[in-house]
Design a protein around this motif. Structure first.
Motif, PDB file in Angstrom:
ATOM      1  N   ASN A 153      56.150  83.588  39.140  1.00 47.49           N
ATOM      2  CA  ASN A 153      57.351  83.315  38.343  1.00 47.49           C
ATOM      3  C   ASN A 153      57.077  82.413  37.154  1.00 47.49           C
ATOM      4  N   GLY A 154      55.832  82.134  36.873  1.00 48.17           N
ATOM      5  CA  GLY A 154      55.443  81.231  35.797  1.00 48.17           C
ATOM      6  C   GLY A 154      54.207  80.464  36.213  1.00 48.17           C
ATOM      7  N   ASP A 178      56.968  79.496  31.438  1.00 50.36           N
ATOM      8  CA  ASP A 178      57.669  80.614  32.060  1.00 50.36           C
ATOM      9  C   ASP A 178      56.993  81.936  31.688  1.00 50.36           C
ATOM     10  N   ARG A 179      57.544  83.019  32.176  1.00 56.40           N
ATOM     11  CA  ARG A 179      56.934  84.332  31.969  1.00 56.40           C
ATOM     12  C   ARG A 179      57.098  84.835  30.546  1.00 56.40           C
ATOM     13  N   SER A 180      57.959  84.189  29.781  1.00 55.37           N
ATOM     14  CA  SER A 180      58.111  84.523  28.364  1.00 55.37           C
ATOM     15  C   SER A 180      57.205  83.686  27.484  1.00 55.37           C
TER      16      SER A 180
END
Length: 292
Positions: A153-154, A178-180
């Motif tokens: 999740n990150g 984070d994943r972004s």
């Protein structure tokens, strides 16, 4: 007798290392299969080798942690409909897995392929620094090491900022990526993050509480169940008085049985009624005519 003393000693070390969180979890309703993986302490030469290889000095609290245990893993499950569902997970990588974030994992990558360093924009960094701590850079200005993979999740990272090539970096912080690929500040030290991790019980996506979007609805449900005192609703979901929303339920209406409707009465067609009347009139006419 000596084996018993060693067992009690190891148990006491594990109890102090986990801050007694295993007993707290085992006392919670529905919690089962609490497992803490005990590890041997890291050797001093391994820590020195890591510092020389990465040109960074480990903070004193993290060094003491590794000299006590080379990493940390604690998992627990929840009982849901007579099944065990893996839920909580607390992970801290050992010294061998404390690798640089920007390290290429594939030897077959193209020479001109884009890297994380291409995501740095100086203009955005200036705007973000006005809101809070300056964000880390993916290039040589920061040295970033993965501390917790966060179950995909990150990533929680140990970040050394304002680095200069050939100069040993000393001060570090803990950030969440984070994943972004956006950065979110967590704590100024490893000890503060360790306490934060224990306090959040390793619940899914608890690091996302430090992001603008927050955890997923499912993660919020787990947090409200096992962490009701520290769980808060989003400000946007609260009413004007600052109170969390409350579902108003009327049991008399919600759980009231459905009333049986009376069976509809059969209605005679208009054509049949008119025809019957006409026949009645005709027959009475004939009878009257016969009498006359």
């Amino acid at each position: 007798m000596e084996e018993t003393k060693e067992g009690l000693t190891c148990k006491g070390v594990a109890e102090r290392l986990t801050l007694g969180i295993t007993r707290v979890l085992e006392s919670m309703p529905g919690v089962m299969d609490v497992r803490f993986m005990e590890r041997e302490p890291a050797e001093k030469r391994c820590l020195l080798s890591w510092e020389q290889k990465n040109t960074c000095v480990l903070p004193e609290d993290l060094r003491d942690f590794y000299l006590t245990t080379d990493g940390f893993t604690l998992t627990w499950s929840a009982k849901l409909e007579n099944e065990s569902v893996p839920l909580g997970c607390m992970v801290l990588n050992g010294v061998a897995n404390l690798r640089p974030l920007c390290q290429s994992s594939s030897v077959f990558s193209l020479p001109n392929a884009p890297s994380l360093a291409d995501l740095d924009w100086d203009e955005e960094q200036v705007e973000e620094s006005e809101r809070g701590p300056a964000e880390p850079h993916f290039d040589s200005r920061s040295r970033i090491f993965e501390l917790d993979p966060c179950s995909g999740n990150g990533k929680v990272c140990l970040v050394y900022k304002d680095c200069t090539k050939g100069v040993v970096a000393q001060k570090c912080e803990v950030w969440f990526l984070d994943r972004s690929l956006y950065w979110h500040y967590l704590t100024p030290s490893f000890t503060a993050y360790y306490r934060l991790m224990i306090t959040n019980l390793g619940l899914p996506e608890w690091q996302n509480a430090f992001t603008p979007y927050g955890p997923s609805p499912q993660a919020k449900q787990w947090a409200s169940l096992y962490q009701p005192l520290s769980f808060h609703c989003e400000p946007s979901m609260a009413d004007h008085a600052g109170e969390p929303p409350v579902n108003k339920l009327d049991p008399s209406k919600a759980f009231r049985g459905k009333a049986k409707l009376p069976a509809p009465k059969k209605k005679q067609s208009a054509q049949g009624g008119v025809g019957g009347t006409a026949k009645g009139q005709g027959s009475s006419g004939r009878h009257s005519g016969g009498r006359r």
